[in-house]
Write a protein that holds these residues in place. Structure first.
Motif, short mmCIF file in Angstrom:
data_model
loop_
_atom_site.label_atom_id
_atom_site.label_comp_id
_atom_site.label_asym_id
_atom_site.label_seq_id
_atom_site.Cartn_x
_atom_site.Cartn_y
_atom_site.Cartn_z
N TRP A 69 29.51 41.68 52.89
CA TRP A 69 28.95 40.35 52.63
C TRP A 69 29.64 39.68 51.45
CZ3 TRP A 69 23.31 42.60 52.60
CH2 TRP A 69 22.90 42.85 53.91
N VAL A 70 29.86 40.47 50.37
CA VAL A 70 30.46 39.88 49.17
C VAL A 70 31.89 39.42 49.46
CG1 VAL A 70 31.13 40.35 46.78
CG2 VAL A 70 28.99 41.25 47.64
N VAL A 71 32.63 40.24 50.22
CA VAL A 71 34.01 39.85 50.55
C VAL A 71 34.00 38.60 51.41
CG1 VAL A 71 36.10 40.54 51.78
CG2 VAL A 71 34.93 42.18 50.33
N ILE A 72 33.11 38.56 52.43
CA ILE A 72 33.02 37.36 53.27
C ILE A 72 32.61 36.16 52.42
CG2 ILE A 72 31.68 36.27 55.12
CD1 ILE A 72 31.64 38.98 56.52
N GLY A 73 31.66 36.38 51.50
CA GLY A 73 31.20 35.30 50.63
C GLY A 73 32.33 34.73 49.79
N ALA A 90 41.28 40.37 53.71
CA ALA A 90 40.85 39.77 52.44
C ALA A 90 42.06 39.24 51.68
CB ALA A 90 40.11 40.80 51.60
N ARG A 91 41.92 38.08 51.10
CA ARG A 91 43.01 37.51 50.30
C ARG A 91 42.62 37.37 48.84
NH1 ARG A 91 45.48 38.77 53.94
NH2 ARG A 91 46.24 37.59 55.73
N ARG A 92 41.31 37.40 48.57
CA ARG A 92 40.83 37.15 47.21
C ARG A 92 39.90 38.25 46.76
NH1 ARG A 92 39.66 31.58 48.05
NH2 ARG A 92 37.45 31.94 47.78
N VAL A 93 39.98 38.61 45.49
CA VAL A 93 39.06 39.58 44.90
C VAL A 93 38.29 38.89 43.78
CG1 VAL A 93 38.92 41.70 43.55
CG2 VAL A 93 40.50 41.54 45.46
N PRO A 120 32.12 40.92 34.56
CA PRO A 120 33.56 40.93 34.30
C PRO A 120 33.95 39.74 33.43
CG PRO A 120 33.15 40.21 36.53
CD PRO A 120 31.83 40.62 35.96
N ASP A 121 35.13 39.84 32.82
CA ASP A 121 35.55 38.86 31.83
C ASP A 121 35.92 37.55 32.52
OD1 ASP A 121 36.44 37.74 29.40
OD2 ASP A 121 36.78 39.78 28.69
N ARG A 122 34.97 36.62 32.55
CA ARG A 122 35.19 35.37 33.28
C ARG A 122 36.36 34.57 32.72
NH1 ARG A 122 31.18 34.37 36.64
NH2 ARG A 122 29.34 35.67 36.43
N ARG A 123 36.54 34.62 31.39
CA ARG A 123 37.62 33.82 30.81
C ARG A 123 38.97 34.23 31.37
NH1 ARG A 123 36.59 35.90 25.22
NH2 ARG A 123 36.16 37.61 26.64
N ILE A 124 39.22 35.56 31.41
CA ILE A 124 40.51 36.00 31.95
C ILE A 124 40.64 35.57 33.40
CG2 ILE A 124 41.84 38.02 32.66
CD1 ILE A 124 41.38 39.30 30.14
N GLY A 125 39.57 35.73 34.17
CA GLY A 125 39.59 35.32 35.57
C GLY A 125 39.96 33.85 35.70
N ARG A 126 39.37 33.01 34.82
CA ARG A 126 39.61 31.57 34.91
C ARG A 126 41.06 31.24 34.56
NH1 ARG A 126 36.10 29.82 31.11
NH2 ARG A 126 37.88 29.64 29.73
N MET A 156 42.85 36.68 42.05
CA MET A 156 43.16 38.09 41.89
C MET A 156 43.70 38.69 43.19
SD MET A 156 40.56 40.28 39.59
CE MET A 156 39.10 39.26 39.35
N ARG A 157 44.77 39.47 43.03
CA ARG A 157 45.35 40.12 44.20
C ARG A 157 44.46 41.30 44.65
NH1 ARG A 157 49.57 39.39 40.42
NH2 ARG A 157 48.98 41.39 39.54
N THR A 158 44.58 41.67 45.92
CA THR A 158 43.80 42.80 46.42
C THR A 158 44.54 44.12 46.26
OG1 THR A 158 44.69 42.69 48.65
CG2 THR A 158 42.77 41.32 48.19
N SER A 159 45.85 44.08 45.94
CA SER A 159 46.66 45.30 46.03
C SER A 159 46.16 46.40 45.08
CB SER A 159 48.12 44.99 45.73
OG SER A 159 48.24 44.42 44.44
N ARG A 160 45.74 46.02 43.86
CA ARG A 160 45.37 47.07 42.93
C ARG A 160 44.01 47.65 43.25
NH1 ARG A 160 45.53 47.28 36.38
NH2 ARG A 160 45.00 49.49 36.39
#
Lengths: 204, 204, 204, 204
Positions: free
Chosen positions: D125-129, D68-71, A189-195, D1-5
């Motif tokens: 695992w990825v979500v917990i991570g 979950a709060r982060r994606v 995924p596009d890391r720049r946008i994420g950052r 990133m929000r989880t809603s979408r």
């Protein structure tokens, strides 16, 4: 205009496109593993490839509209144009598959990929245009190397399918390789946008 | 009642209608460009036209409910009526297409467009009625020239398909031209609503 | 647990059910009005009836969850049970239609309606149970006359389809009449819930 | 990133998967109860089983993302992987059904269930991570007995379908029993996550 409903509608269309393609997988006539291989043929491969492509577009769409705050009429129509290109995936995938990866259907799949990539770039310009050159989105895109390389790779694939080894399979194999390569490039995924998104959100 | 769920349900139905029509595009039997032309025929044109029409209705629906704050029972049913008319598009489009744009199927497509336009107007009245004559939505619609001209153009198309050149193709060509013309008129999103929406939102 | 995602998932399923039924409308083989009548037969009637029923369930579901504040595991499964019953509508409608309203398919359609009504009542009890007897929802439902009359009317329809006039069409006509009558009763949205919803929301 | 979408897109895909399977139910050719039994055969059983499985995954997905709060990018792709596995359900269910529960299709359905379970665990695992070992989600999962037992039961079913009673029906019956047993285990929603979710939400 809020972006939420544009996102919801796009989610709906993409969810249907990504799921509808499974209906192309024909149920085998016999009951053995050999029947399964014979019935699905390269069908599972095509399904995976198209699923991954729609997944990539959803991811990038999701990233882009996280930074978008405004929707204009132009954004609505550019977005519908992107959804239109993606909605043709089930058709072009099915033909490529049923023709057993013949020359022209493979070329047409590349044209479909190229069209979607071009319209996505148009959408990006329109969204940036609606937010101004100083917007976080503009900075997040940056040089956009991926966005420039992908259409070139599609074009290489299309030309190879058309002109390389007209009586053999080499052109089709190279073209398919190009399409798979672009998918692999974008799976990250596009890391720049994420950052930038994190930087924009964190001061709030 | 909040408008969010009505919007989400409508988005879902419209997303399915707009996507399901691609299933009408039959995969060609051969593997060449000529096979593609023969198989899709005018199918791609019909698909584009119907896609654009559903897109127009989504855009206008989106604009209208941006200014709506209240949902009544009448709004729910008028909205379902609109979704019903639009849900017939895949059927009327497919027939028009498979009959190779014969007289009656082209007429029926126009009747479908006319019905959708009428129910959309009813929905608009019901929504305005729920908000009062002083509502921003009422002002945003204003004279609503497009909304008055479109049904007339559909009617012209329907009458031409029925009565003009009964043994030739002229009536069908004029009718199709009318339908395309209305689509072009509406592709420009409703600037007035956009403007009022900005004025309403900005003081907040 | 929030109710928003349960509502979004239910909206998605209902949107698909309500739209998928249009695929049952077969494109006529000829190009005239007579061909249309012959091809769709009573198909359009069945489509309208099922569309209206799914619309009624969506409306009532919408009303109910406007007053719900909590979702429990029981609510999730009762809701899935309701969606399951409604997802059988395209199947039972298609059979009733293709059999030209034969005795047993008409009876089965009634059984499907009855099952959906029963599961809806279970869902209502479970939602009320999660909110306590003093909840606004409990008061909004009140005596729930419609909810009690509908299953009785379905049962009358089922019994008529089975036992009245075994060699003629009278039983089937009465049964269809019962199903249409219930739809008409429910098209008027539940005013009591709307009223209580306004009372609950206004003090906020 | 929000989880809603991510939740909205997953809801859309799951809603389509759960609904599309009803299209596999073929309309009977005759008009009697016997025709219905003959036409649907074990079809209704397969439909119920797959519906319940998709319902279970939706419930668990819903529970997981409530905490979950982060994606992250990894969460997006693990989620797409889960949706891919689930999108194959209509195909494997249809084959199992049309082959009248033959050995290999039953085995393949088990492989599909096993793949979905494994990818779900990866997603967990990825979500917990993404939230760290001290996150409420980590505590909510706890020992995750169900998540460990299910793949073992699928494996038992797959092995039985392959090796037990090669010339009779016993292996297939045991395998089907295993799949039904896992569904029953999961129908009870994950109380631990519900409890932790309440504890997390209540201090707010």
């Amino acid at each position: 205009m809020r972006t939420s409903r544009l996102e919801a509608f796009s989610d709906g269309v993409l969810a249907i496109i990504i799921t509808i393609m499974v209906l192309e997988l024909k149920v085998p006539e016999g009951n053995t593993f050999a029947d399964l291989r014979h019935a699905t043929g390269k069908g599972l491969l095509s399904y995976v490839l198209s699923f991954v492509y729609v997944g990539i577009y959803w991811n990038n769409h999701h990233h882009m509209f996280q930074l978008a705050r405004r929707v204009t009429g132009g954004v609505l129509w550019a977005n519908l144009g992107l959804l239109f290109c993606l909605s043709l995936f089930p058709f072009t995938t099915a033909w490529m598959d049923e023709s057993d990866y013949a020359r022209f259907p493979v070329l047409l799949f590349g044209v479909n990929l190229l069209a979607a990539a071009c319209v996505y770039n148009v959408l990006q310009w329109v969204v940036i245009g609606a937010h101004g050159p100083e917007s976080p989105l503009r900075q997040a895109i940056g040089a956009d190397l991926k966005g420039r390389v992908s259409p070139l790779l599609y074009l290489v694939g299309i030309l190879c399918a058309q002109f390389v080894d007209p009586h053999g399979r080499l052109g089709v194999v190279i073209a398919s390789g190009c399409y798979i390569l672009v998918a692999l490039i974008w799976i990250v995924p596009d890391r720049r946008i994420g950052r930038v998104a994190r930087e924009v959100d964190s001061p709030d």
